[in-house]
Design a protein around this motif. Sequence first.
Motif, mmCIF file in Angstrom:
data_model
loop_
_atom_site.group_PDB
_atom_site.id
_atom_site.type_symbol
_atom_site.label_atom_id
_atom_site.label_comp_id
_atom_site.label_asym_id
_atom_site.label_seq_id
_atom_site.Cartn_x
_atom_site.Cartn_y
_atom_site.Cartn_z
ATOM 1 N N ARG A 44 0.810 -1.227 0.000
ATOM 2 C CA ARG A 44 0.000 0.000 0.000
ATOM 3 C C ARG A 44 0.838 1.269 0.000
ATOM 4 N NH1 ARG A 44 -4.791 -1.613 4.293
ATOM 5 N NH2 ARG A 44 -5.970 -2.918 2.825
ATOM 6 N N ASN A 45 2.072 1.180 0.458
ATOM 7 C CA ASN A 45 2.970 2.331 0.542
ATOM 8 C C ASN A 45 4.314 1.963 -0.071
ATOM 9 O OD1 ASN A 45 1.403 4.285 2.413
ATOM 10 N ND2 ASN A 45 1.192 2.263 3.338
ATOM 11 N N PRO A 46 4.326 1.746 -1.391
ATOM 12 C CA PRO A 46 5.542 1.215 -2.016
ATOM 13 C C PRO A 46 6.751 2.114 -1.815
ATOM 14 C CG PRO A 46 3.854 1.719 -3.667
ATOM 15 C CD PRO A 46 3.276 2.025 -2.335
ATOM 16 N N ARG A 47 7.832 1.482 -1.529
ATOM 17 C CA ARG A 47 9.128 2.122 -1.403
ATOM 18 C C ARG A 47 10.111 1.244 -2.164
ATOM 19 N NH1 ARG A 47 5.867 5.030 0.831
ATOM 20 N NH2 ARG A 47 6.171 6.382 2.597
ATOM 21 N N TRP A 48 11.288 1.124 -1.666
ATOM 22 C CA TRP A 48 12.328 0.339 -2.321
ATOM 23 C C TRP A 48 12.046 -1.160 -2.345
ATOM 24 C CZ3 TRP A 48 14.419 -3.024 1.138
ATOM 25 C CH2 TRP A 48 14.231 -2.716 2.474
ATOM 26 N N TRP A 49 11.111 -1.633 -1.520
ATOM 27 C CA TRP A 49 10.859 -3.078 -1.441
ATOM 28 C C TRP A 49 9.894 -3.580 -2.494
ATOM 29 C CZ3 TRP A 49 9.902 -0.536 3.492
ATOM 30 C CH2 TRP A 49 8.637 0.055 3.568
ATOM 31 N N ASN A 106 -0.863 -1.863 13.636
ATOM 32 C CA ASN A 106 -0.750 -0.398 13.718
ATOM 33 C C ASN A 106 0.121 0.172 12.602
ATOM 34 O OD1 ASN A 106 -2.349 -0.035 16.110
ATOM 35 N ND2 ASN A 106 -0.651 -0.971 17.227
ATOM 36 N N GLY A 107 -0.015 -0.406 11.408
ATOM 37 C CA GLY A 107 0.677 0.117 10.242
ATOM 38 C C GLY A 107 2.127 -0.288 10.096
ATOM 39 N N LYS A 124 14.320 2.063 18.599
ATOM 40 C CA LYS A 124 12.954 2.275 18.124
ATOM 41 C C LYS A 124 11.966 1.472 18.957
ATOM 42 C CE LYS A 124 14.431 3.363 13.480
ATOM 43 N NZ LYS A 124 15.831 3.485 13.799
ATOM 44 N N LYS A 125 10.818 2.050 19.187
ATOM 45 C CA LYS A 125 9.775 1.382 19.968
ATOM 46 C C LYS A 125 8.812 0.647 19.039
ATOM 47 C CE LYS A 125 6.055 2.315 23.111
ATOM 48 N NZ LYS A 125 5.872 2.450 24.463
ATOM 49 N N PRO A 126 8.521 -0.620 19.330
ATOM 50 C CA PRO A 126 7.566 -1.347 18.498
ATOM 51 C C PRO A 126 6.181 -0.686 18.532
ATOM 52 C CG PRO A 126 8.662 -2.838 20.036
ATOM 53 C CD PRO A 126 9.034 -1.442 20.428
ATOM 54 N N VAL A 127 5.471 -0.732 17.397
ATOM 55 C CA VAL A 127 4.096 -0.248 17.352
ATOM 56 C C VAL A 127 3.123 -1.367 17.709
ATOM 57 C CG1 VAL A 127 4.539 1.646 15.747
ATOM 58 C CG2 VAL A 127 3.924 -0.618 14.840
ATOM 59 N N ARG A 137 7.037 0.609 12.583
ATOM 60 C CA ARG A 137 6.672 1.439 11.442
ATOM 61 C C ARG A 137 7.857 2.383 11.198
ATOM 62 N NH1 ARG A 137 1.586 2.877 12.701
ATOM 63 N NH2 ARG A 137 2.330 4.487 14.118
ATOM 64 N N LEU A 138 8.618 2.082 10.144
ATOM 65 C CA LEU A 138 9.834 2.857 9.864
ATOM 66 C C LEU A 138 9.706 3.719 8.624
ATOM 67 C CD1 LEU A 138 12.536 0.092 10.463
ATOM 68 C CD2 LEU A 138 11.579 1.714 12.113
#
Length: 141
Positions: A44-49, A106-107, A124-127, A137-138
């Motif tokens: 849904r949120n394409p990036r490099w992957w 949570n995304g 980083k804190k897990p969502v 969520r990075l």
Amino acid sequence: MTQSPPLPAMTAREVIARTLWGEARGEGRNGMAAVACVIQNRVRNPRWWGSSPITVCLKPYQFSCWLADDPNRAKLLAVTDRDASYRAALEIADSLLSGRLAEVTNGADHYHTAGVSPAWSGGKKPVAVIGNHRFFRLELK
């Protein structure tokens, strides 16, 4: 980790289900659904992957079960629907592909097991925490 050799032809359903089974079969249906949410969130949120379930699942070094030196790879390529966990993974894959997969992370777009601490998760804190997996969520905005 070694880059994996070529794979047999598979449908998106099979790639997703085998990824879920390879990554989270020991976490049951809820754990596999959470990993499916990560795949869904990346699509849904394409990036490099990548921007499709197949490209997201098979992006090198993203899902360790697909790596040539991972012991799960041979198992996930051989599993059939006689395995109850794989049947559950197929159902979850169907939910993802039909747009009916409920978001439970949570995304999150990344995760790891509780027993490891990859550099990318440092500080980083897990969502979400689901079973033995920690979700983050990075990349998503």
